[in-house]
Design a protein around this motif. Structure first.
Motif, short mmCIF file in Angstrom:
data_model
loop_
_atom_site.label_atom_id
_atom_site.label_comp_id
_atom_site.label_asym_id
_atom_site.label_seq_id
_atom_site.Cartn_x
_atom_site.Cartn_y
_atom_site.Cartn_z
N ARG A 4 -9.60 -6.28 9.74
CA ARG A 4 -9.63 -5.67 10.89
C ARG A 4 -9.13 -6.83 11.94
O ARG A 4 -10.57 -7.13 12.07
CB ARG A 4 -11.48 -5.56 11.28
CG ARG A 4 -12.11 -4.06 11.26
CD ARG A 4 -11.32 -2.97 11.28
NE ARG A 4 -12.96 -1.89 12.16
CZ ARG A 4 -12.86 -0.98 11.62
NH1 ARG A 4 -12.16 -0.19 10.60
NH2 ARG A 4 -13.49 0.03 11.81
N ALA A 5 -8.28 -6.36 12.46
CA ALA A 5 -7.28 -6.89 13.47
C ALA A 5 -8.02 -6.33 14.87
O ALA A 5 -8.75 -4.95 14.74
CB ALA A 5 -5.11 -6.43 13.62
N PRO A 6 -8.16 -7.52 15.43
CA PRO A 6 -7.90 -8.87 15.54
C PRO A 6 -8.50 -10.08 14.74
O PRO A 6 -10.41 -9.90 14.65
CB PRO A 6 -7.87 -9.41 17.32
CG PRO A 6 -8.87 -8.56 18.02
CD PRO A 6 -8.52 -7.21 17.00
N ILE A 7 -8.54 -10.74 13.93
CA ILE A 7 -9.11 -11.71 12.33
C ILE A 7 -8.98 -12.80 13.67
O ILE A 7 -8.74 -13.51 14.94
CB ILE A 7 -8.10 -11.85 11.96
CG1 ILE A 7 -7.33 -12.76 12.23
CG2 ILE A 7 -8.06 -11.06 10.92
CD1 ILE A 7 -6.29 -12.66 10.51
N PRO A 8 -11.01 -14.13 13.27
CA PRO A 8 -10.46 -16.02 13.79
C PRO A 8 -9.14 -16.24 13.40
O PRO A 8 -8.80 -15.83 12.42
CB PRO A 8 -11.51 -15.29 13.42
CG PRO A 8 -12.34 -14.36 12.76
CD PRO A 8 -11.28 -13.27 12.47
N PRO A 9 -9.17 -17.40 14.54
CA PRO A 9 -10.14 -17.54 15.98
C PRO A 9 -9.44 -16.38 16.98
O PRO A 9 -8.79 -16.14 16.71
CB PRO A 9 -9.59 -18.92 15.95
CG PRO A 9 -8.30 -19.47 15.29
CD PRO A 9 -8.17 -18.35 14.07
N PHE A 10 -9.81 -16.18 17.71
CA PHE A 10 -10.38 -15.41 18.52
C PHE A 10 -9.70 -16.18 20.21
O PHE A 10 -10.51 -17.47 20.46
CB PHE A 10 -11.57 -15.18 19.31
CG PHE A 10 -12.39 -13.81 17.90
CD1 PHE A 10 -11.31 -12.54 17.45
CD2 PHE A 10 -13.19 -13.40 17.20
CE1 PHE A 10 -11.86 -11.74 16.51
CE2 PHE A 10 -12.96 -13.41 15.83
CZ PHE A 10 -12.97 -11.75 16.04
N GLU A 107 -25.66 -9.01 22.10
CA GLU A 107 -25.80 -8.92 21.48
C GLU A 107 -24.67 -9.96 20.77
O GLU A 107 -23.75 -10.96 21.63
CB GLU A 107 -24.31 -7.50 20.81
CG GLU A 107 -25.14 -6.56 20.87
CD GLU A 107 -23.88 -5.15 20.33
OE1 GLU A 107 -24.46 -4.36 19.64
OE2 GLU A 107 -22.54 -5.41 20.65
N ASN A 108 -25.17 -10.84 19.88
CA ASN A 108 -24.05 -11.47 19.35
C ASN A 108 -23.30 -11.58 17.77
O ASN A 108 -24.01 -11.02 16.93
CB ASN A 108 -25.03 -13.51 19.03
CG ASN A 108 -25.12 -13.45 20.28
OD1 ASN A 108 -24.89 -13.64 21.17
ND2 ASN A 108 -26.95 -13.77 20.53
N TRP A 109 -22.14 -11.22 17.08
CA TRP A 109 -21.49 -11.49 16.47
C TRP A 109 -20.78 -12.37 16.43
O TRP A 109 -20.34 -13.31 16.70
CB TRP A 109 -19.93 -10.63 17.01
CG TRP A 109 -20.83 -9.19 17.42
CD1 TRP A 109 -21.98 -8.51 17.62
CD2 TRP A 109 -19.76 -8.36 18.13
NE1 TRP A 109 -21.56 -7.26 19.21
CE2 TRP A 109 -20.61 -6.95 18.91
CE3 TRP A 109 -18.26 -8.50 18.68
CZ2 TRP A 109 -20.34 -6.18 19.69
CZ3 TRP A 109 -18.04 -7.12 19.78
CH2 TRP A 109 -18.61 -6.61 20.42
N GLU A 110 -21.01 -12.40 14.39
CA GLU A 110 -20.69 -13.49 13.68
C GLU A 110 -19.37 -12.45 12.96
O GLU A 110 -19.83 -11.92 11.84
CB GLU A 110 -21.28 -14.54 13.26
CG GLU A 110 -20.31 -15.42 12.55
CD GLU A 110 -21.06 -16.42 11.54
OE1 GLU A 110 -20.49 -17.35 11.36
OE2 GLU A 110 -22.75 -16.14 11.50
N PHE A 111 -18.12 -12.79 12.59
CA PHE A 111 -17.59 -12.27 11.86
C PHE A 111 -17.30 -13.53 10.33
O PHE A 111 -16.76 -14.39 10.35
CB PHE A 111 -15.46 -12.33 12.60
CG PHE A 111 -15.85 -11.60 13.82
CD1 PHE A 111 -15.84 -9.44 13.83
CD2 PHE A 111 -16.19 -11.87 15.17
CE1 PHE A 111 -16.25 -9.55 15.18
CE2 PHE A 111 -16.64 -11.09 16.43
CZ PHE A 111 -16.48 -9.68 15.99
N ASP A 112 -16.04 -13.25 9.53
CA ASP A 112 -15.52 -13.62 8.85
C ASP A 112 -14.51 -13.72 8.83
O ASP A 112 -13.60 -13.26 9.82
CB ASP A 112 -15.30 -12.49 6.97
CG ASP A 112 -15.03 -11.31 6.84
OD1 ASP A 112 -14.22 -11.21 7.83
OD2 ASP A 112 -15.11 -10.60 5.44
N ALA A 113 -13.72 -14.12 7.68
CA ALA A 113 -12.29 -14.58 8.45
C ALA A 113 -11.05 -13.19 8.12
O ALA A 113 -10.21 -13.50 8.95
CB ALA A 113 -11.17 -15.23 6.96
N ASP A 114 -11.45 -11.98 7.66
CA ASP A 114 -10.37 -10.50 7.75
C ASP A 114 -10.68 -9.83 9.32
O ASP A 114 -10.53 -8.45 9.22
CB ASP A 114 -11.30 -10.36 6.83
CG ASP A 114 -10.56 -10.80 4.77
OD1 ASP A 114 -9.42 -11.32 5.34
OD2 ASP A 114 -11.06 -10.62 4.07
#
Length: 156
Positions: A4-10, A107-114
């Motif tokens: 799900r782009a964009p992906i980390p690192p942001f 909101e605080n969000w944390e994403f996986d590598a995808d």
């Protein structure tokens, strides 16, 4: 595997893009579509409710948009790190009795590598407003138009 782009690192630019994509998704008011932006085992704190997984996300959002009618949301980037984004937001809606509200939150969000969100912490407060105090005007069945002011431009 779903990416799900964009992906980390942001970067600042990709974080802004991620925030707008999230806003557009939520403005669709389609719980199933929104749930696909989260990992299958995503964990949420939404106000005082805790949910885990896409099926619970769909259930929470279905109930939310049954109560919060003509929902319109604006999100704004607050800060970002490699795999985290913080946003502030406001949304307007009315209940079945016709009372309008503006709901404010962070909101605080944390994403996986995808690029899928696996943690979401949301704090939200509702303020009753008169219909004449509304500031979010666009067709409530779609995303906010790009020429509609954001939160900072609206003084919120």
């Amino acid at each position: 595997m779903t990416v799900r782009a964009p992906i980390p690192p942001f970067t600042h630019e990709t974080a802004v893009q991620k925030v707008r994509l999230a806003e557009d998704g939520w403005n669709s008011r389609d719980p199933h579509k929104v749930s696909l932006a989260y990992t299958p085992d995503s964990w949420w704190r939404n106000r005082s409710t805790f949910v885990t997984g896409r099926s619970e996300i769909v259930e929470l959002l279905t109930e939310k948009w049954t109560r919060e009618l003509d929902y319109r949301l604006i999100k704004e980037l607050w800060a970002h790190g490699d795999d985290r984004i913080a946003v502030r937001f406001a949304y307007e809606w009315h209940d079945h009795d016709g009372q309008w509200f503006r709901s404010y939150g962070n909101e605080n969000w944390e994403f996986d590598a995808d690029g899928l969100m696996h943690h979401r912490h949301a704090s939200i407060n509702d303020v009753p407003i008169a219909e004449s105090e509304r500031k979010f005007f666009w067709d409530s069945t779609g995303p906010r138009p790009h020429d509609h002011p954001g939160l900072s431009e609206l003084g919120l």
